[in-house]
Design a protein around this motif. Structure first.
Motif, PDB file in Angstrom:
ATOM      1  N   LEU A 223       0.704  -1.271   0.049  1.00 29.82           N
ATOM      2  CA  LEU A 223      -0.037  -0.087   0.011  1.00 29.82           C
ATOM      3  C   LEU A 223       0.979   1.255  -0.018  1.00 29.82           C
ATOM      4  O   LEU A 223       0.544   2.341  -0.420  1.00 29.82           O
TER       5      LEU A 223
ATOM      6  N   GLY B 114     -14.154   4.268  10.646  1.00 27.79           N
ATOM      7  CA  GLY B 114     -15.241   3.926   9.699  1.00 27.79           C
ATOM      8  C   GLY B 114     -16.403   4.302   9.560  1.00 27.79           C
ATOM      9  O   GLY B 114     -17.583   3.983   8.495  1.00 27.79           O
TER      10      GLY B 114
ATOM     11  N   THR C 174     -17.705   6.233   6.699  1.00 26.04           N
ATOM     12  CA  THR C 174     -17.779   5.720   5.331  1.00 26.04           C
ATOM     13  C   THR C 174     -18.857   5.443   4.916  1.00 26.04           C
ATOM     14  O   THR C 174     -19.127   5.126   3.793  1.00 26.04           O
TER      15      THR C 174
ATOM     16  N   LYS D 234     -20.219   2.572   5.516  1.00 24.97           N
ATOM     17  CA  LYS D 234     -20.143   1.109   5.571  1.00 24.97           C
ATOM     18  C   LYS D 234     -20.954   0.174   6.610  1.00 24.97           C
ATOM     19  O   LYS D 234     -21.303  -0.855   6.364  1.00 24.97           O
TER      20      LYS D 234
ATOM     21  N   ASP E 114     -18.118   8.067  -2.991  1.00 23.21           N
ATOM     22  CA  ASP E 114     -18.167   7.441  -1.965  1.00 23.21           C
ATOM     23  C   ASP E 114     -18.565   8.584  -0.953  1.00 23.21           C
ATOM     24  O   ASP E 114     -18.156   9.625  -1.002  1.00 23.21           O
TER      25      ASP E 114
ATOM     26  N   ALA F 292      -5.069   3.059   5.645  1.00 22.37           N
ATOM     27  CA  ALA F 292      -5.277   2.164   4.784  1.00 22.37           C
ATOM     28  C   ALA F 292      -4.770   0.824   5.091  1.00 22.37           C
ATOM     29  O   ALA F 292      -3.563   0.855   5.913  1.00 22.37           O
ATOM     30  N   LYS F 293      -5.507  -0.223   5.010  1.00 28.53           N
ATOM     31  CA  LYS F 293      -4.840  -1.585   5.322  1.00 28.53           C
ATOM     32  C   LYS F 293      -4.369  -2.397   3.675  1.00 28.53           C
ATOM     33  O   LYS F 293      -3.683  -3.467   3.685  1.00 28.53           O
ATOM     34  N   ARG F 294      -5.048  -1.872   2.759  1.00 25.67           N
ATOM     35  CA  ARG F 294      -4.920  -2.429   1.319  1.00 25.67           C
ATOM     36  C   ARG F 294      -4.558  -1.493   0.335  1.00 25.67           C
ATOM     37  O   ARG F 294      -5.035  -0.201   0.563  1.00 25.67           O
TER      38      ARG F 294
ATOM     39  N   ASP G  68      -5.795  -1.199  -2.571  1.00 27.97           N
ATOM     40  CA  ASP G  68      -7.148  -0.456  -3.228  1.00 27.97           C
ATOM     41  C   ASP G  68      -7.811   0.620  -2.250  1.00 27.97           C
ATOM     42  O   ASP G  68      -8.337   1.499  -2.927  1.00 27.97           O
ATOM     43  N   GLN G  69      -7.575   0.576  -1.132  1.00 26.89           N
ATOM     44  CA  GLN G  69      -8.155   1.667  -0.256  1.00 26.89           C
ATOM     45  C   GLN G  69      -7.358   2.819  -0.617  1.00 26.89           C
ATOM     46  O   GLN G  69      -7.834   3.956  -0.455  1.00 26.89           O
TER      47      GLN G  69
ATOM     48  N   ASN H  20      -8.446   4.361  -3.673  1.00 23.64           N
ATOM     49  CA  ASN H  20      -9.691   5.037  -3.286  1.00 23.64           C
ATOM     50  C   ASN H  20      -9.778   6.235  -2.624  1.00 23.64           C
ATOM     51  O   ASN H  20     -10.314   7.143  -2.944  1.00 23.64           O
ATOM     52  N   ASN H  21      -8.908   6.379  -1.780  1.00 21.69           N
ATOM     53  CA  ASN H  21      -8.904   7.653  -0.992  1.00 21.69           C
ATOM     54  C   ASN H  21      -8.545   8.865  -1.941  1.00 21.69           C
ATOM     55  O   ASN H  21      -8.862   9.944  -1.968  1.00 21.69           O
TER      56      ASN H  21
END
Length: 307
Positions: free
Chosen positions: A41, A211, A214, A216, A256, A278-280, A282-283, A286-287
């Motif tokens: 990441l 979170g 977000t 979610k 989002d 982020a942990k991944r 793709d996050q 996305n940010n």
């Protein structure tokens, strides 16, 4: 070249979307952490225009700094990356105590330089205040490190307005990092007016409120599995209703909820940059979509009033 902003009165120029790296090597903070995902990441962020990395001694401890040092070195151009790190946690036997003494801060900076494999740190924070050290003495020690070329800018974190005033007696503080999000806007009362008057940049942590901001989560979320103040039942349900009102704005823009929230922070005069974690990989990508969000004056006011 990605959009860049200047952090307060410093010479640091960064993408307004930075990267908080407590989930990069922060095994003490996250029980199940994929170290390779952490490296990935950071690499993804650097490859896609993020140039501001926020770490700390206590993430790991030490391990986040080590990973960032390795990735930045592999990346090749240290001068393209702005690294922030923090110190104050001192191991005394099995206990952790806060230490802002000049000697400890100097030692901490020297050790962080080694872990980060660099000869300067762009932004060095006192992570938490201790009980005993006069804050202007602690910041004075960082000013000497700045004069020596070991650090480029001086930060404090988790300081109250009184502690910030004391720390900034000589005008040396460049940045304060503190909790700020749509669910906790206390910083607006005293900190924001002070930092704007003194050209200090405010960098918020918990920008997405663990979170909750977000979108979610919903009313069926199992709160027994969640920890922290944002998940207390009555408060959580009230906040969900507010978040749903932002969903309308997000849907209209086909983005989002998190992008709307982060973009709103960047409309605050006291804030130059946000550092979502982020942990991944793709996050991280996305940010970055936040940079494309244009909020109208009416939308900015509407979000202000919802919260």
């Amino acid at each position: 070249m990605a959009l860049q902003v200047q952090i307060g009165k410093t010479e640091l120029k960064v993408n307004p979307i930075g990267l908080g790296t407590n989930a990069v090597g922060g095994h003490n903070l996250f029980p199940i952490l994929d170290e390779q995902a952490g490296r990935q990441l950071v690499q993804t962020g650097l490859a896609n225009g993020i140039n501001f990395l926020d770490t700390a001694f206590i993430y790991g401890p030490k391990h986040s700094e080590e990973i960032i040092g390795e990735v930045v070195k592999e990346n090749g151009n240290r001068s393209d990356v702005v690294i922030a790190t923090k110190a104050a946690h001192k191991m005394v036997g099995n206990e952790i105590v806060m230490d802002n003494s000049p000697a400890f801060l100097k030692e901490s900076a020297d050790e962080a330089l080694q872990r980060l494999q660099t000869d300067y740190i762009d932004l060095f924070y006192i992570h938490f205040p201790d009980k005993d050290t006069p804050k202007y003495e602690a910041v004075g020690a960082l000013q000497r490190l700045k004069e020596e070329g070991k650090i480029r800018a001086i930060g404090v974190s988790n300081f109250s307005i009184e502690q910030l005033r004391e720390a900034n007696i000589d005008g040396y503080v460049d940045v304060i990092q503190g909790e700020y999000n749509l669910l906790n806007r206390d910083a607006e009362i005293e900190l924001f007016p002070y930092v704007m008057e003194h050209q200090i940049s405010f960098i918020p942590y918990f920008p997405l409120a663990s979170g909750v901001l977000t979108g979610k989560y919903d009313k069926n979320t199992n709160l027994a599995e969640k920890r922290g103040k944002f998940f207390q039942k009555e408060l959580f349900e009230k906040n969900l209703e507010k978040v749903e009102r932002i969903r309308k704005i997000a849907n209209e823009k086909d983005i989002d909820i998190a992008h709307v929230v982060l973009a709103w922070y960047l409309t605050r005069d006291a804030i130059d940059v946000v550092i979502p974690g982020a942990k991944r990989a793709d996050q991280v990508l996305n940010n970055l979509k936040t940079l494309d969000v244009q909020l109208t004056v009416d939308e900015i006011q509407e979000i202000d009033q919802i919260f």
